[in-house]
Design an enzyme around this catalytic site. Structure first.
Site, PDB file in Angstrom:
ATOM      1  N   HIS A  56       0.827  -1.199   0.000  1.00 46.07           N
ATOM      2  CA  HIS A  56       0.000   0.000   0.000  1.00 46.07           C
ATOM      3  C   HIS A  56       0.868   1.259   0.000  1.00 46.07           C
ATOM      4  CE1 HIS A  56      -4.171  -1.642   1.143  1.00 46.07           C
ATOM      5  NE2 HIS A  56      -3.418  -2.660   0.768  1.00 46.07           N
TER       6      HIS A  56
ATOM      7  N   HIS B 187       1.254 -16.342  -0.605  1.00 41.84           N
ATOM      8  CA  HIS B 187       0.872 -15.397   0.440  1.00 41.84           C
ATOM      9  C   HIS B 187       0.877 -16.052   1.819  1.00 41.84           C
ATOM     10  CE1 HIS B 187      -0.323 -12.917  -2.973  1.00 41.84           C
ATOM     11  NE2 HIS B 187      -0.371 -11.907  -2.132  1.00 41.84           N
TER      12      HIS B 187
ATOM     13  N   GLY C 193      -0.685  -8.449  -4.926  1.00 40.99           N
ATOM     14  CA  GLY C 193      -1.822  -9.349  -5.070  1.00 40.99           C
ATOM     15  C   GLY C 193      -1.459 -10.683  -5.681  1.00 40.99           C
TER      16      GLY C 193
ATOM     17  N   HIS D 130      -7.101 -11.096   4.688  1.00 42.75           N
ATOM     18  CA  HIS D 130      -6.009 -11.986   4.257  1.00 42.75           C
ATOM     19  C   HIS D 130      -5.100 -12.401   5.424  1.00 42.75           C
ATOM     20  CE1 HIS D 130      -3.902  -8.153   3.889  1.00 42.75           C
ATOM     21  NE2 HIS D 130      -4.351  -7.906   2.680  1.00 42.75           N
TER      22      HIS D 130
ATOM     23  N   LEU E 122       5.717  -8.156  -2.247  1.00 44.93           N
ATOM     24  CA  LEU E 122       4.594  -9.021  -2.595  1.00 44.93           C
ATOM     25  C   LEU E 122       3.304  -8.219  -2.577  1.00 44.93           C
ATOM     26  CD1 LEU E 122       3.434 -11.879  -3.126  1.00 44.93           C
ATOM     27  CD2 LEU E 122       3.297 -12.160  -0.638  1.00 44.93           C
TER      28      LEU E 122
ATOM     29  N   ASN F 124      -1.133 -12.128   6.276  1.00 43.43           N
ATOM     30  CA  ASN F 124      -0.480 -11.087   5.484  1.00 43.43           C
ATOM     31  C   ASN F 124      -0.745  -9.708   6.074  1.00 43.43           C
ATOM     32  OD1 ASN F 124      -1.300 -13.283   3.061  1.00 43.43           O
ATOM     33  ND2 ASN F 124       0.767 -12.484   3.056  1.00 43.43           N
TER      34      ASN F 124
ATOM     35  N   ASP G 291      -2.816 -19.560  -2.237  1.00 44.17           N
ATOM     36  CA  ASP G 291      -1.987 -19.735  -3.434  1.00 44.17           C
ATOM     37  C   ASP G 291      -0.618 -20.322  -3.136  1.00 44.17           C
ATOM     38  OD1 ASP G 291      -0.822 -17.560  -2.195  1.00 44.17           O
ATOM     39  OD2 ASP G 291      -0.852 -16.250  -3.953  1.00 44.17           O
ATOM     40  N   GLY G 292      -0.314 -20.577  -1.857  1.00 40.75           N
ATOM     41  CA  GLY G 292       0.980 -21.134  -1.501  1.00 40.75           C
ATOM     42  C   GLY G 292       2.090 -20.111  -1.461  1.00 40.75           C
TER      43      GLY G 292
ATOM     44  N   ASP H  22      -7.780 -11.975  -3.827  1.00 38.64           N
ATOM     45  CA  ASP H  22      -6.836 -10.863  -3.689  1.00 38.64           C
ATOM     46  C   ASP H  22      -6.131 -10.613  -5.027  1.00 38.64           C
ATOM     47  OD1 ASP H  22      -5.691  -9.000  -1.633  1.00 38.64           O
ATOM     48  OD2 ASP H  22      -3.812  -9.898  -2.258  1.00 38.64           O
TER      49      ASP H  22
END
Length: 377
Positions: A140, A249, A299, A214, A297, A217, A246-247, A271
């Site tokens: 962000h 995040h 999305g 999330h 990292l 994270n 997704d392995g 995400d």
């Protein structure tokens, strides 16, 4: 339109039915019947031996098809998201605006209202920030991060006119007055991008926060002497949390452990972003995820069907439960589980058909069924 979907396996959200048919009428599920007693005077649609499940719901997605809502909050971006999600068995999505200027936040809400007058699919706008902790900003933009005020929240809610459905903010920066204003307006408060202590996070869940964004994270982690936000999520019996399966995040083992502890409180999001080379958010793809210009990292490149498949193949969950994590459980977060998330009489006829590898083949929204390829027709 009235038709009978037969020759398929039904994952209703409560059970798995073989040799049953789905009767659809005027956009709703009229009945689920054994095929042997199904009426023969109704238009029959061949399910081609595929599986059928309630339409998937994605409560956090930013972009698709080269259109990033974070950068270009316009109708065109929402149309791209609508096409992309529908193609992947997702009948409802929440377009997400990350930490940005007040102008961009206002624009996202106004465009959402405009879009909903034109076509279905958009469940609302999810504002992820700007009321977050800069220590946990992730990808962000720090220049836009600031503490909320009641006056600013009132302006947002006035412009939203009900379109603001979810907000991610850090419990440690949200005053009781701000929380009360948002909750009075029916906004779902999700703890995220937060460095909250266990005590701060627990207080948040006791006083208006209903979810966490999330899991793992951009949040304070679980440690022996400070359980942090993760520990508070585990411990709060009513707190729900999204997770990116997704392995990248988070490790699949973390998904498995969290599922054991949280059971039905854990739900899937994508995400997902898309490549972008302009504006405040510039992303490039690296394998199955995206990073920003600093290599942080950002999305994912997930779709919900892929997240469901990962939960089966990598986490070890039964398919029926993985499907619920992307349909029934997010419907509960939104308070829409009396309309969506199940194949049940009276529910909206939102569903998708998929093959043995969880690849989407067709999607129906309010009963209107569309096959996704000429090969499938």
């Amino acid at each position: 339109m009235r038709y009978l979907l037969r020759n398929c396996t039904l994952y209703t959200g409560t059970t798995v039915l073989h040799h049953h048919a789905l009767l659809v009428q005027e956009g709703r599920i009229a009945a689920i019947l054994p095929e042997l007693v199904a009426p023969d005077d109704v238009l029959a649609v061949d399910g081609r031996g595929l599986s059928v499940a309630p339409g998937l719901l994605d409560l956090q997605i930013y972009g698709a098809e080269g259109q990033l809502f974070s950068v270009s909050p316009g109708v065109e971006s929402l149309e791209a998201l609508a096409r992309h999600t529908f193609w992947h068995g997702t009948t409802g999505f929440m377009a997400t605006m990350p930490t940005n200027s007040l102008h961009m936040m206002h624009r996202a809400l106004e465009v959402g209202l405009e879009f909903c007058k034109q076509q279905p699919g958009l469940l609302g706008i999810h504002l992820e920030g700007p009321y977050i902790n800069p220590v946990k900003k992730g990808a962000h933009q720090e220049e836009f991060i600031h503490a909320p005020t009641v006056a600013e929240i009132e302006e947002l809610l006035m412009r939203a006119d009900g379109m603001l459905k979810m907000m991610t903010l850090a419990p440690e920066v949200a005053t009781p007055a701000v929380v009360a204003k948002l909750r009075e307006a029916g906004v779902i408060l999700s703890a995220g991008h937060s460095n909250a202590t266990y005590a701060q996070a627990t207080a948040g869940f006791q006083n208006g926060f209903g979810a966490a964004t999330h899991l793992f994270n951009a949040m304070s982690g679980l440690q022996g002497r400070e359980p942090g936000l993760v520990g508070a999520v585990y411990d709060a019996s009513a707190a729900q949390a999204s997770i990116i399966a997704d392995g990248v995040h988070c490790d699949f083992a973390s998904v498995r452990i969290s599922k054991k502890l949280m059971s039905e409180r854990l739900f899937l999001i994508t995400d997902a972003v898309t490549e972008s080379q302009q504006g405040a958010y510039r992303f490039q793809r690296q394998g199955n995820h995206f990073v920003d210009e600093q290599g942080t990292l950002a999305g994912s490149a997930l779709t919900l069907p892929l997240a469901v498949r990962n939960c089966v193949e990598q986490v070890g969950l039964p398919l029926a439960e993985a499907l619920r994590m992307a349909s029934l459980y997010p419907a509960r977060v939104l308070g829409l589980d009396d309309q969506l998330g199940l194949l049940e009489t009276g529910y909206t006829a939102d569903f998708w058909l998929f093959d043995e590898d969880v690849n989407p083949v067709a999607t129906a929204r309010a009963g209107e069924l569309m096959w996704h390829s000429e090969k499938s027709k």
